[in-house]
Write an enzyme that holds these catalytic residues in place. Sequence first.
Site, PDB file in Angstrom:
ATOM      1  N   SER A 145       0.865  -1.179   0.000  1.00 17.37           N
ATOM      2  CA  SER A 145       0.000   0.000   0.000  1.00 17.37           C
ATOM      3  C   SER A 145       0.898   1.223   0.000  1.00 17.37           C
ATOM      4  O   SER A 145       2.013   1.174   0.536  1.00 17.37           O
ATOM      5  CB  SER A 145      -0.865   0.017   1.259  1.00 17.37           C
ATOM      6  OG  SER A 145      -1.461   1.288   1.419  1.00 17.37           O
ATOM      7  N   TYR A 155      -0.805  -0.221  10.317  1.00 15.40           N
ATOM      8  CA  TYR A 155      -1.071  -0.659   8.931  1.00 15.40           C
ATOM      9  C   TYR A 155       0.105  -0.305   8.028  1.00 15.40           C
ATOM     10  O   TYR A 155       0.594  -1.156   7.265  1.00 15.40           O
ATOM     11  CB  TYR A 155      -2.355   0.004   8.410  1.00 15.40           C
ATOM     12  CG  TYR A 155      -2.665  -0.378   6.974  1.00 15.40           C
ATOM     13  CD1 TYR A 155      -3.055  -1.672   6.644  1.00 15.40           C
ATOM     14  CD2 TYR A 155      -2.558   0.558   5.950  1.00 15.40           C
ATOM     15  CE1 TYR A 155      -3.332  -2.026   5.326  1.00 15.40           C
ATOM     16  CE2 TYR A 155      -2.840   0.208   4.625  1.00 15.40           C
ATOM     17  CZ  TYR A 155      -3.220  -1.082   4.324  1.00 15.40           C
ATOM     18  OH  TYR A 155      -3.486  -1.441   3.030  1.00 15.40           O
TER      19      TYR A 155
HETATM   20  N1  LIG Z   1      -8.812  -1.057  -1.237  1.00 15.39           N
HETATM   21  C1  LIG Z   1      -7.812  -0.193  -1.220  1.00 15.39           C
HETATM   22  O1  LIG Z   1      -7.980   1.011  -1.448  1.00 15.39           O
HETATM   23  C2  LIG Z   1      -6.417  -0.683  -0.929  1.00 15.39           C
HETATM   24  C3  LIG Z   1      -5.372   0.221  -1.026  1.00 15.39           C
HETATM   25  C4  LIG Z   1      -4.067  -0.227  -0.784  1.00 15.39           C
HETATM   26  C5  LIG Z   1      -3.839  -1.540  -0.469  1.00 15.39           C
HETATM   27  N2  LIG Z   1      -4.870  -2.418  -0.372  1.00 15.39           N
HETATM   28  C6  LIG Z   1      -4.559  -3.811  -0.034  1.00 15.39           C
HETATM   29  O2  LIG Z   1      -5.115  -4.652  -1.020  1.00 15.39           O
HETATM   30  C7  LIG Z   1      -5.460  -5.908  -0.463  1.00 15.39           C
HETATM   31  C8  LIG Z   1      -6.904  -6.256  -0.803  1.00 15.39           C
HETATM   32  O3  LIG Z   1      -7.707  -5.165  -0.443  1.00 15.39           O
HETATM   33  P1  LIG Z   1      -9.272  -5.161  -0.763  1.00 15.39           P
HETATM   34  O4  LIG Z   1      -9.723  -3.755  -0.594  1.00 15.39           O
HETATM   35  O5  LIG Z   1      -9.550  -5.893  -2.008  1.00 15.39           O
HETATM   36  O6  LIG Z   1      -9.772  -6.013   0.496  1.00 15.39           O
HETATM   37  P2  LIG Z   1     -11.230  -6.551   0.853  1.00 15.39           P
HETATM   38  O7  LIG Z   1     -11.434  -6.283   2.306  1.00 15.39           O
HETATM   39  O8  LIG Z   1     -12.239  -6.024  -0.122  1.00 15.39           O
HETATM   40  O9  LIG Z   1     -11.081  -8.119   0.606  1.00 15.39           O
HETATM   41  C9  LIG Z   1     -10.186  -8.848   1.367  1.00 15.39           C
HETATM   42  C10 LIG Z   1     -10.398 -10.330   1.123  1.00 15.39           C
HETATM   43  O10 LIG Z   1      -9.429 -11.009   1.918  1.00 15.39           O
HETATM   44  C11 LIG Z   1     -10.086 -11.989   2.720  1.00 15.39           C
HETATM   45  N3  LIG Z   1      -9.335 -12.143   3.958  1.00 15.39           N
HETATM   46  C12 LIG Z   1      -9.265 -11.304   5.006  1.00 15.39           C
HETATM   47  N4  LIG Z   1      -8.474 -11.807   5.969  1.00 15.39           N
HETATM   48  C13 LIG Z   1      -8.017 -13.001   5.505  1.00 15.39           C
HETATM   49  C14 LIG Z   1      -7.161 -14.003   6.029  1.00 15.39           C
HETATM   50  N5  LIG Z   1      -6.645 -13.886   7.265  1.00 15.39           N
HETATM   51  N6  LIG Z   1      -6.886 -15.088   5.279  1.00 15.39           N
HETATM   52  C15 LIG Z   1      -7.439 -15.229   4.034  1.00 15.39           C
HETATM   53  N7  LIG Z   1      -8.276 -14.318   3.498  1.00 15.39           N
HETATM   54  C16 LIG Z   1      -8.559 -13.221   4.219  1.00 15.39           C
HETATM   55  C17 LIG Z   1     -11.491 -11.453   2.945  1.00 15.39           C
HETATM   56  O11 LIG Z   1     -12.407 -12.477   3.293  1.00 15.39           O
HETATM   57  C18 LIG Z   1     -11.783 -10.818   1.580  1.00 15.39           C
HETATM   58  O12 LIG Z   1     -12.272 -11.773   0.667  1.00 15.39           O
HETATM   59  C19 LIG Z   1      -5.178  -5.801   1.018  1.00 15.39           C
HETATM   60  O13 LIG Z   1      -3.914  -6.373   1.292  1.00 15.39           O
HETATM   61  C20 LIG Z   1      -5.140  -4.302   1.269  1.00 15.39           C
HETATM   62  O14 LIG Z   1      -4.320  -3.956   2.374  1.00 15.39           O
HETATM   63  C21 LIG Z   1      -6.167  -2.022  -0.595  1.00 15.39           C
END
Ligand SMILES: NC(=O)c1ccc[n+]([C@@H]2O[C@H](COP(=O)([O-])OP(=O)(O)OC[C@H]3O[C@@H](n4cnc5c(N)ncnc54)[C@H](O)[C@@H]3O)[C@@H](O)[C@H]2O)c1
Length: 251
Positions: A145, A155
Amino acid sequence: MARFNGKVSFITGGAIGFGRAFGRALSAEGSSIVLADIDKAAADTEAAWLTERGFAALAVECDVADETQVDHAVEEAVERFGGIDILVNNAGKHLTKYNQPFSVLPRHEVRALFDVNVHGVINCSVACRGSMSARGGGAILNISSIAARFSGTPYGVSKLAVEGLTVAFAQEFASDAIRVNGIAPGLMATENALDDLPREMIDDFVSNRQMIHRLGTMDDIVEAMLFLCSDSSGFVTGETLQVSGGYPLSH
Ligand SMILES: NC(=O)c1ccc[n+]([C@@H]2O[C@H](COP(=O)([O-])OP(=O)(O)OC[C@H]3O[C@@H](n4cnc5c(N)ncnc54)[C@H](O)[C@@H]3O)[C@@H](O)[C@H]2O)c1
């Protein structure tokens, strides 16, 4: 162009958000998909969506923080599809509560965050290495991120560790022809991010903080993923690509 014909991709947190978009894009380019997610019902729904469209998909219940569950999920994937070529370490905890200072966020929450965001990457990378190596190499993609680059919160530090692991595993796995790269997304329009973040913060990012004044989309991240997981990036390893509309600005 089907760049991933015959490949098997293991995507953690593949049921929704980025992970779901990654699975759909890799399927469309020929890969079989393993959705390893703690939410089995949601992973089953997505696997059914893929299967109904003629793609090969498997949902596996797996908490990436639990090394035994990860090992079993990898075994199940290898049993079903014969091996793993691509690992996307996408599962992560990322709600705004993890952006509180270390002295405010309860210690058990800090531990749980690092168990998933950091140990999850270690567990899955180590578990997939053997199969990738046996197939002559592979690609690992870690989702960091931009918070890693400007935020000293739990985070941000967990994602800084992810970027460190990208370099560490790039070095450690190079002898098995496994490339390891990362993406550092900015603020992106996933369902959970939009639900979790205050509207004013989203508007401020888009209008004032980014150089490109629109909300980041799934396509922005998916294109970067396809590049880093494919042979198009065959000479790139140990790199984390920032996909954030230019935020944070660097001088
Ligand atoms: N959405 C954003 O703006 C953003 C920005 C920067 C980084 N990220 C990173 O991208 C990644 C995905 O983000 P997203 O927004 O798609 O997330 P999300 O919350 O929409 O989806 C996360 C998925 O991971 C699964 N999950 C959660 N904990 C878990 C575990 N312990 N083991 C296995 N599965 C697990 C959940 O059930 C879900 O299906 C994350 O690592 C997040 O930190 C997201």
